[in-house]
Write a protein that holds these residues in place. Structure first.
Motif, mmCIF file in Angstrom:
data_model
loop_
_atom_site.group_PDB
_atom_site.id
_atom_site.type_symbol
_atom_site.label_atom_id
_atom_site.label_comp_id
_atom_site.label_asym_id
_atom_site.label_seq_id
_atom_site.Cartn_x
_atom_site.Cartn_y
_atom_site.Cartn_z
ATOM 1 N N GLU A 94 3.352 3.561 -18.311
ATOM 2 C CA GLU A 94 4.320 4.086 -18.841
ATOM 3 C C GLU A 94 6.087 3.002 -19.349
ATOM 4 O O GLU A 94 7.315 3.668 -19.827
ATOM 5 N N LYS A 95 6.223 2.170 -18.440
ATOM 6 C CA LYS A 95 7.648 0.995 -18.552
ATOM 7 C C LYS A 95 7.616 0.836 -19.940
ATOM 8 O O LYS A 95 6.531 0.147 -19.924
ATOM 9 N N LYS A 96 8.305 0.805 -20.537
ATOM 10 C CA LYS A 96 8.348 0.546 -21.950
ATOM 11 C C LYS A 96 9.586 -0.651 -21.558
ATOM 12 O O LYS A 96 9.795 -1.169 -21.664
ATOM 13 N N VAL A 97 9.145 -1.800 -22.763
ATOM 14 C CA VAL A 97 9.815 -3.392 -22.947
ATOM 15 C C VAL A 97 11.582 -2.580 -23.916
ATOM 16 O O VAL A 97 11.501 -1.629 -24.799
ATOM 17 N N ARG A 98 11.935 -3.672 -23.331
ATOM 18 C CA ARG A 98 13.644 -2.667 -23.555
ATOM 19 C C ARG A 98 14.082 -3.330 -25.054
ATOM 20 O O ARG A 98 13.039 -4.043 -25.707
ATOM 21 N N PHE A 99 15.207 -2.634 -26.030
ATOM 22 C CA PHE A 99 14.882 -2.660 -26.922
ATOM 23 C C PHE A 99 15.421 -4.407 -27.321
ATOM 24 O O PHE A 99 16.913 -5.193 -26.982
ATOM 25 N N SER A 100 15.409 -5.309 -28.724
ATOM 26 C CA SER A 100 15.790 -6.440 -28.484
ATOM 27 C C SER A 100 15.681 -6.074 -30.348
ATOM 28 O O SER A 100 14.459 -5.955 -31.089
ATOM 29 N N VAL A 156 2.643 -3.239 -20.490
ATOM 30 C CA VAL A 156 1.628 -4.003 -20.824
ATOM 31 C C VAL A 156 1.257 -4.763 -21.428
ATOM 32 O O VAL A 156 0.628 -5.816 -21.904
ATOM 33 N N ASP A 157 1.520 -4.025 -22.634
ATOM 34 C CA ASP A 157 1.404 -4.130 -24.480
ATOM 35 C C ASP A 157 2.430 -5.613 -25.039
ATOM 36 O O ASP A 157 2.225 -5.843 -26.475
ATOM 37 N N LEU A 158 2.845 -5.691 -24.400
ATOM 38 C CA LEU A 158 3.853 -6.858 -25.121
ATOM 39 C C LEU A 158 3.550 -8.043 -25.521
ATOM 40 O O LEU A 158 2.950 -9.125 -24.731
ATOM 41 N N GLU A 159 3.653 -8.741 -26.799
ATOM 42 C CA GLU A 159 3.196 -9.483 -27.463
ATOM 43 C C GLU A 159 3.947 -11.273 -27.028
ATOM 44 O O GLU A 159 5.151 -11.036 -27.157
ATOM 45 N N PHE A 160 3.555 -12.077 -26.589
ATOM 46 C CA PHE A 160 4.532 -12.620 -26.016
ATOM 47 C C PHE A 160 5.235 -13.335 -27.322
ATOM 48 O O PHE A 160 6.255 -14.393 -27.786
ATOM 49 N N ASP A 161 3.655 -13.620 -27.754
ATOM 50 C CA ASP A 161 4.241 -14.729 -28.926
ATOM 51 C C ASP A 161 5.548 -14.186 -30.070
ATOM 52 O O ASP A 161 6.024 -14.978 -30.648
ATOM 53 N N LYS A 162 5.366 -13.298 -30.301
ATOM 54 C CA LYS A 162 7.422 -12.321 -31.290
ATOM 55 C C LYS A 162 8.185 -12.710 -29.910
ATOM 56 O O LYS A 162 8.543 -13.457 -31.326
ATOM 57 N N ILE A 163 8.026 -13.145 -28.814
ATOM 58 C CA ILE A 163 9.283 -13.721 -28.267
ATOM 59 C C ILE A 163 10.006 -14.790 -28.531
ATOM 60 O O ILE A 163 10.674 -15.678 -29.136
ATOM 61 N N LYS A 188 0.974 -1.491 -0.068
ATOM 62 C CA LYS A 188 -0.051 -0.179 0.234
ATOM 63 C C LYS A 188 1.083 1.735 -0.211
ATOM 64 O O LYS A 188 0.120 1.956 0.265
ATOM 65 N N GLU A 189 2.075 0.979 -0.572
ATOM 66 C CA GLU A 189 2.565 2.062 -0.596
ATOM 67 C C GLU A 189 2.343 3.180 -2.005
ATOM 68 O O GLU A 189 2.747 4.721 -2.183
ATOM 69 N N ILE A 190 1.382 2.927 -3.087
ATOM 70 C CA ILE A 190 1.374 3.577 -4.200
ATOM 71 C C ILE A 190 -0.060 2.903 -4.435
ATOM 72 O O ILE A 190 -0.516 2.040 -4.307
ATOM 73 N N SER A 191 -1.263 3.364 -4.898
ATOM 74 C CA SER A 191 -2.262 3.659 -5.405
ATOM 75 C C SER A 191 -2.329 2.513 -6.515
ATOM 76 O O SER A 191 -1.848 2.496 -7.348
ATOM 77 N N VAL A 192 -4.179 1.852 -7.143
ATOM 78 C CA VAL A 192 -3.735 1.020 -8.121
ATOM 79 C C VAL A 192 -3.959 2.367 -9.083
ATOM 80 O O VAL A 192 -2.948 1.159 -10.296
ATOM 81 N N THR A 193 -4.335 3.283 -8.969
ATOM 82 C CA THR A 193 -4.207 4.646 -10.523
ATOM 83 C C THR A 193 -2.138 4.484 -10.514
ATOM 84 O O THR A 193 -2.064 4.139 -11.712
ATOM 85 N N ASN A 194 -1.972 5.346 -9.406
ATOM 86 C CA ASN A 194 -0.134 5.059 -9.828
ATOM 87 C C ASN A 194 0.145 3.755 -10.302
ATOM 88 O O ASN A 194 1.476 3.739 -11.068
ATOM 89 N N TYR A 195 -0.210 2.789 -9.875
ATOM 90 C CA TYR A 195 0.373 1.328 -9.564
ATOM 91 C C TYR A 195 0.563 1.004 -11.585
ATOM 92 O O TYR A 195 1.495 1.078 -12.316
ATOM 93 N N ASN A 196 -0.875 0.967 -12.429
ATOM 94 C CA ASN A 196 -1.448 1.204 -13.382
ATOM 95 C C ASN A 196 -0.755 2.162 -14.619
ATOM 96 O O ASN A 196 -0.092 1.644 -15.629
#
Length: 779
Positions: free
Chosen positions: A638-644, A669-676, A625-633
């Motif tokens: 905002e966290k981006k997928v690493r470059f590969s 959040v939008d990373l597509e597992f099948d691409k990996i 409970k250090e951050i709210s659900v809104t802040n968590y989401n």
């Protein structure tokens, strides 16, 4: 118009008689007639039934006939008996003629339509061949289908492998190798150990395809030079000049060629625009213009039929096809059949997605609805499961790329060509289109039954489609190897020259000029640094240990590997894109060396690319409970997928920049597992196995010969095989994967090129049917 042909109370006897007479005189070669017959059967099936017995005889489909009921049928039945007498097989006339030519000539090249029964002809040849057989296929996508069929076809005394290793000598009566041109180098290393009797070169029109064609042609020339008297068969679909294979390689030893144009399946053609479907004919003006009252694709799916939808690979990678074909996907309910679900469970286990909510695989999601995806970047074992699923009639819809063009034998009731982009010159485009529509219509085993399928295209492509379908295709009588103007040849000049001068080194899998270049490159400093820093007590670093190293040291290791790889090339520098591919491949190589399964490797890549450590910490903060659900989401999105960098076969001077696997600014959040999944398989197969391992492994072997530093041999084994354990290396040579080795190795008493001896514990191991099937050929 169409109504004049089909909307009569009674079928036009005169029209049918005209078609039957033409088939009697010329064989079933006229596309107009086959199309007309398809319409007559569709709209007048009861009346048409009267003619089907005679039609099967006249089409030479004797395996689909019963006792003759007319004088003409009796004549054809006698012809069928003659074929059986001459060949010992219940062949069609096309199959019989090809079979007798194969038996008579050392080199035979032929062309035949997709449904001509080539697979059955090959099966009969394989069954009666006593010596070793090599089957050369144009791409890795075809290997899985052949492996399935041939393992079922032959006895357990026949060794079937997808690479060339001479093993199980004591127990194997003969060997069948199913390979692509890229994996054929081991053939020349083992020629003296083999008892070769037959070489089948399937879909040999690959000779026209740039770099792949160059590799194929180089293999053909080496085979002709080293194995001149071994029987060789070249097959092609829909070309006018199969003899070109002999002309381009100056093959003259006991040759013959033949064009077979006889068809076995009819086609009905439909155009689509804005949700409306309309009949049309690419062959005759009398047919066309009538609208279909319903959606033909939906009708087929609802009636338990099957649909192939040909789309681009980019649509699969972007998942944009889901929206485009949502209505059809919705028609496929979740599978409940226990037998069907077994295939899905196997695939989940292989990919490591079972009970893992983080790894959302569209491949699995769709398969649960009887919908499959098929393309060349799906791992071989996964394709085996998928193709078994399709051939077992568990699938309703298949979204596929050009792997179906390459000859995979998965027929469907309807083929919808959404992607009208075909590669190559006009001849190749025409050939690929015809090969694709050959998947429309299943050849059933039902007696007195004329088969047809549907081909569906977009209205905007109708003119070009009709033009290509009515065009003839040829292959060039001149090899790409002899094309002096090909600007893409720089990285392959060595191969071309080695073919002409016979200067391949079979042990190192390189040309003599490439080996000379490595020896002159003064790699001692780089290799010594790698052995001192990349090995830890005679084993390579783990990925964790590798990333603990200072960045400067990691950069130097990458640069050393880059120099070792580049040394065999005619250029001193790799492009930025090539460097990125090589850099990305290093952790994957390390995971392989650690014995990680494919599921574990894609899981580790997924964790790295999706910033798993960051997500864990964020989850912990939310729980505390250090951050709210809104802040968590917000933070998560905002966290981006690493470059590969995407995988690309090397060398490729045209791959100038590093192309990202995921678009810039893609959220975790939008990373597509099948691409990996797909990209990791491409790295393992296209980059590590086919591009990187031989040059780097050879550089280490050459260093050992000069320095006697045994660590170089140890690292060479790790790079080439993924292990330095002798038992594991032998098991790999026998065709087992690391996943299979893990469950099998404790039951091995002894293994070498002669046989595998098992411990007594194997009795309990094989009580499981899957385990028994895994090793039955070696018991």
């Amino acid at each position: 118009m169409l109504s004049k042909i089909i909307f009569n109370e009674k079928i036009d006897d005169e029209l049918i008689s005209e078609i039957l007479f033409d088939f009697h005189k010329n064989g079933p070669v006229n596309n107009n007639h086959l199309e007309t017959l398809s319409y007559l059967k569709k709209f007048n099936s009861k009346s048409f039934k009267v003619y089907e017995s005679k039609l099967m005889f006249l089409m030479g489909l004797f395996y689909k006939t019963k006792e003759p009921s007319s004088f003409l049928e009796t004549i054809y039945n006698a012809y069928s008996d003659t074929i059986i007498s001459d060949t010992g097989h219940n062949f069609t006339p096309v199959q019989a003629d090809a079979y007798l030519s194969i038996k008579k000539y050392t080199n035979f090249s032929f062309s035949a339509p997709t449904s001509a029964g080539k697979s059955f002809l090959f099966q009969e040849l394989i069954k009666e061949t006593k010596g070793d057989i090599i089957i050369i296929l144009p791409s890795r996508a075809l290997i899985s289908e052949y492996l399935i069929k041939i393992k079922k076809l032959v006895s357990k005394e026949t060794l079937v492998l997808q690479f060339i290793e001479v093993v199980n000598i004591k127990r194997a009566k003969n060997r069948i190798y199913i390979i692509t041109p890229e994996r054929a180098e081991e053939l020349f290393k083992n020629i003296e150990k083999l008892n070769l009797e037959l070489i089948l070169l399937d879909e040999a029109q690959i000779s026209e395809e740039g770099i792949r064609g160059m590799k194929f042609d180089s293999l053909v020339r080496r085979i002709d030079k080293k194995l001149n008297n071994i029987k060789k068969v070249f097959t092609h679909p829909f070309i006018l000049n199969p003899e070109a294979q002999f002309q381009k390689h100056n093959i003259t030893n006991n040759i013959d060629s033949e064009i077979y144009d006889q068809k076995t399946v009819g086609k009905i053609y439909i155009e689509h625009s804005k949700g409306k479907f309309k009949y049309f004919s690419p062959f005759q003006d009398v047919i066309g213009g009538e609208n279909l009252e319903t959606d033909i694709v939906k009708d087929i799916i609802r009636n338990d039929g099957t649909a192939l939808i040909y789309i681009s690979k980019s649509k699969i990678y972007e998942s944009s096809f889901i929206e485009s074909y949502y209505d059809y996907i919705e028609l496929c309910p979740e599978i409940t059949s226990t037998e069907s679900l077994k295939y899905i469970e196997k695939l989940e286990e292989f990919l490591g997605t079972k009970n893992d909510t983080e790894k959302n695989s569209m491949l699995i999601f769709l398969m649960r609805r009887g919908i499959v995806i098929h393309h060349g970047s799906i791992p071989l074992k996964a394709r085996l499961i998928i193709e078994d699923f399709v051939n077992g009639r568990h699938a309703k819809v298949c979204f596929s790329t050009s792997t179906l063009i390459q000859g995979i034998n998965m027929p469907f009731d309807i083929v919808w060509i959404d992607n009208f982009t075909f590669s190559g010159n006009e001849d190749q485009k025409t050939l690929n289109l015809k090969n694709l529509i050959g998947r429309a219509g299943r050849v059933t085993q039902e007696d007195n039954h004329f088969d047809y399928g549907y081909v569906l295209i977009e209205s905007k492509n109708k003119k070009l489609f009709t033009s290509r379908l009515n065009k003839e295709s040829s292959i060039s009588p001149t090899s790409i190897l002899d094309n002096k103007t090909d600007l893409n040849n720089e990285d392959f000049i060595d191969i071309v020259e080695a073919i002409k001068n016979d200067t391949f080194d079979s042990e190192l899998q390189l040309t003599e000029s490439q080996i000379s270049r490595i020896e002159k490159s003064d790699l001692d400093t780089e290799i010594s640094f790698i052995l001192d820093n990349f090995l830890n007590e005679d084993r390579p670093l783990t990925v964790k240990e590798y990333y603990i190293l200072k960045e400067s040291k990691r950069k130097r290791i990458k640069k050393a590997f880059e120099n070792m790889y580049t040394a065999h090339l005619r250029r001193a520098e790799l492009t930025k894109g090539e460097k990125n591919v090589l850099s990305t491949s290093i952790p994957i190589l390390l995971w392989q060396i650690q014995g990680k399964s494919f599921a574990e490797i894609i899981s580790l890549r997924h964790a790295f690319l999706s910033e798993k450590d960051f997500r864990r910490k964020l989850n912990r903060r939310l729980r505390n409970k250090e951050i709210s659900v809104t802040n968590y989401n917000k933070q998560l999105s905002e966290k981006k997928v690493r470059f590969s960098c995407i995988a690309e076969a090397l060398p490729n001077k045209g791959f100038k920049i590093a192309v990202p696997l995921f678009k810039r600014n893609t959220s975790v959040v939008d990373l597509e597992f099948d691409k990996i999944i797909y990209d990791t398989y491409d790295y393992i197969d296209k980059v590590l196995s086919l591009s990187v391992k031989d040059p780097i492994s050879s550089a280490l072997i050459l260093y050992f010969r000069k320095s006697n530093d045994v660590r170089a041999l140890i690292l060479s084994n790790y790079i080439k095989y993924g292990t330095n354990d002798p038992t594991e290396i032998w098991l790999l040579k026998y065709g087992f994967s690391f996943e299979e080795i893990e469950i099998l190795i404790d039951h091995i008493e002894k293994i070498d090129e002669n046989e595998i001896l098992f411990k007594s514990s194997v009795t309990e191991f094989i009580s499981d049917i899957d385990n028994y099937m895994l090793i039955e050929r070696y018991l």
